[in-house]
Design a protein around this motif. Structure first.
Motif, mmCIF file in Angstrom:
data_model
loop_
_atom_site.group_PDB
_atom_site.id
_atom_site.type_symbol
_atom_site.label_atom_id
_atom_site.label_comp_id
_atom_site.label_asym_id
_atom_site.label_seq_id
_atom_site.Cartn_x
_atom_site.Cartn_y
_atom_site.Cartn_z
ATOM 1 N N LYS A 2 0.849 -1.090 0.046
ATOM 2 C CA LYS A 2 0.004 -0.092 -0.088
ATOM 3 C C LYS A 2 0.813 1.300 0.065
ATOM 4 C CE LYS A 2 -3.428 2.363 2.960
ATOM 5 N NZ LYS A 2 -3.988 2.442 4.346
ATOM 6 N N GLU A 3 0.903 2.143 -0.923
ATOM 7 C CA GLU A 3 1.565 3.191 -0.952
ATOM 8 C C GLU A 3 1.031 4.290 0.189
ATOM 9 O OE1 GLU A 3 3.140 6.835 -4.160
ATOM 10 O OE2 GLU A 3 1.740 5.165 -4.581
ATOM 11 N N LEU A 4 1.856 4.962 0.890
ATOM 12 C CA LEU A 4 1.802 5.992 1.821
ATOM 13 C C LEU A 4 2.256 7.271 1.376
ATOM 14 C CD1 LEU A 4 3.212 3.725 4.917
ATOM 15 C CD2 LEU A 4 0.858 3.931 4.038
ATOM 16 N N GLY A 5 1.798 8.257 2.183
ATOM 17 C CA GLY A 5 2.237 9.391 1.773
ATOM 18 C C GLY A 5 3.687 9.872 1.962
ATOM 19 N N GLY A 6 4.247 10.766 1.274
ATOM 20 C CA GLY A 6 5.498 11.232 1.525
ATOM 21 C C GLY A 6 5.880 12.539 0.804
ATOM 22 N N TYR A 7 6.838 13.267 1.316
ATOM 23 C CA TYR A 7 7.217 14.556 0.998
ATOM 24 C C TYR A 7 7.838 14.473 -0.457
ATOM 25 C CZ TYR A 7 8.771 19.451 0.661
ATOM 26 O OH TYR A 7 9.131 20.795 0.308
ATOM 27 N N THR A 8 9.046 13.979 -0.513
ATOM 28 C CA THR A 8 9.866 13.685 -1.543
ATOM 29 C C THR A 8 10.040 12.243 -1.770
ATOM 30 O OG1 THR A 8 11.818 13.989 -0.520
ATOM 31 C CG2 THR A 8 11.018 15.817 -1.334
ATOM 32 N N ASP A 9 9.764 11.274 -0.887
ATOM 33 C CA ASP A 9 10.115 9.842 -0.928
ATOM 34 C C ASP A 9 8.905 9.200 -1.325
ATOM 35 O OD1 ASP A 9 12.781 10.453 -0.268
ATOM 36 O OD2 ASP A 9 12.274 9.727 1.745
ATOM 37 N N LYS A 10 8.886 7.882 -2.056
ATOM 38 C CA LYS A 10 8.022 7.158 -2.186
ATOM 39 C C LYS A 10 7.796 5.993 -0.968
ATOM 40 C CE LYS A 10 6.014 8.001 -6.064
ATOM 41 N NZ LYS A 10 4.828 8.511 -6.392
ATOM 42 N N ASN A 11 6.871 5.846 -0.110
ATOM 43 C CA ASN A 11 6.888 5.146 0.850
ATOM 44 C C ASN A 11 5.807 4.002 0.777
ATOM 45 O OD1 ASN A 11 8.820 6.794 2.532
ATOM 46 N ND2 ASN A 11 7.377 8.268 2.346
ATOM 47 N N PHE A 12 6.067 2.754 1.046
ATOM 48 C CA PHE A 12 4.988 1.814 0.863
ATOM 49 C C PHE A 12 4.970 1.042 2.237
ATOM 50 C CE2 PHE A 12 6.813 2.695 -3.364
ATOM 51 C CZ PHE A 12 5.730 2.624 -4.077
ATOM 52 N N LEU A 13 3.727 0.458 2.674
ATOM 53 C CA LEU A 13 3.460 -0.342 3.838
ATOM 54 C C LEU A 13 3.462 -1.868 3.107
ATOM 55 C CD1 LEU A 13 2.808 -1.204 6.446
ATOM 56 C CD2 LEU A 13 0.603 -0.712 6.175
ATOM 57 N N LEU A 14 4.209 -2.686 3.380
ATOM 58 C CA LEU A 14 4.106 -3.914 3.032
ATOM 59 C C LEU A 14 3.852 -4.987 3.956
ATOM 60 C CD1 LEU A 14 5.409 -6.261 0.947
ATOM 61 C CD2 LEU A 14 7.486 -6.021 1.841
ATOM 62 N N LYS A 15 2.758 -5.664 3.722
ATOM 63 C CA LYS A 15 2.117 -6.764 4.704
ATOM 64 C C LYS A 15 2.824 -8.056 4.240
ATOM 65 C CE LYS A 15 -1.777 -3.858 6.138
ATOM 66 N NZ LYS A 15 -3.028 -3.878 6.275
ATOM 67 N N MET A 16 3.113 -8.915 5.156
ATOM 68 C CA MET A 16 3.574 -10.169 4.629
ATOM 69 C C MET A 16 2.618 -11.359 5.358
ATOM 70 S SD MET A 16 7.715 -9.538 4.957
ATOM 71 C CE MET A 16 7.518 -8.936 6.563
ATOM 72 N N HIS A 17 2.329 -12.196 4.733
ATOM 73 C CA HIS A 17 1.467 -13.176 5.455
ATOM 74 C C HIS A 17 1.967 -14.612 4.689
ATOM 75 C CE1 HIS A 17 -1.336 -10.450 7.348
ATOM 76 N NE2 HIS A 17 -1.353 -9.712 6.021
ATOM 77 N N PRO A 18 1.971 -15.585 5.474
ATOM 78 C CA PRO A 18 2.110 -15.489 7.162
ATOM 79 C C PRO A 18 3.473 -15.427 7.437
ATOM 80 C CG PRO A 18 2.069 -17.866 6.172
ATOM 81 C CD PRO A 18 2.046 -16.981 4.852
#
Length: 93
Positions: A2-18
């Protein structure tokens, strides 16, 4: 992912299962802007490492080293470089 907000960087939340019960299942993937200087990224990395050795009562993300490239992976294209780093996720409010 999931892409997250950021000022100049690209930030992503990575969920790993299991994942094993003792491991965190969420990580932050941060890709720097090609405008950022490598020295600044390295300084940020060193500051985060120093925070991990202090006895502060606040949480700070941990930089997760890569298996081949140390603290970050350099992504280069047409003379521009971006720096990919992975951090532990800290739950926010």
């Amino acid at each position: 992912l999931k892409e997250l907000g950021g000022y100049t960087d690209k930030n992503f939340l990575l969920k790993m299962h299991p994942v094993p019960a003792h491991q965190q299942n969420r990580l932050i993937v941060k890709i720097s802007s090609s405008l950022e200087k490598r020295e600044l990224i390295e300084l940020q990395n060193e500051a985060l490492k120093k925070l991990q050795t202090c006895s502060l009562k606040c949480k700070s993300p941990c930089l997760i080293p890569t298996t081949l490239h140390g603290d970050m992976v350099v992504l280069s294209k047409e003379g521009a470089s971006n720096y990919l780093r992975v951090f532990t996720y800290i739950e926010g409010e």
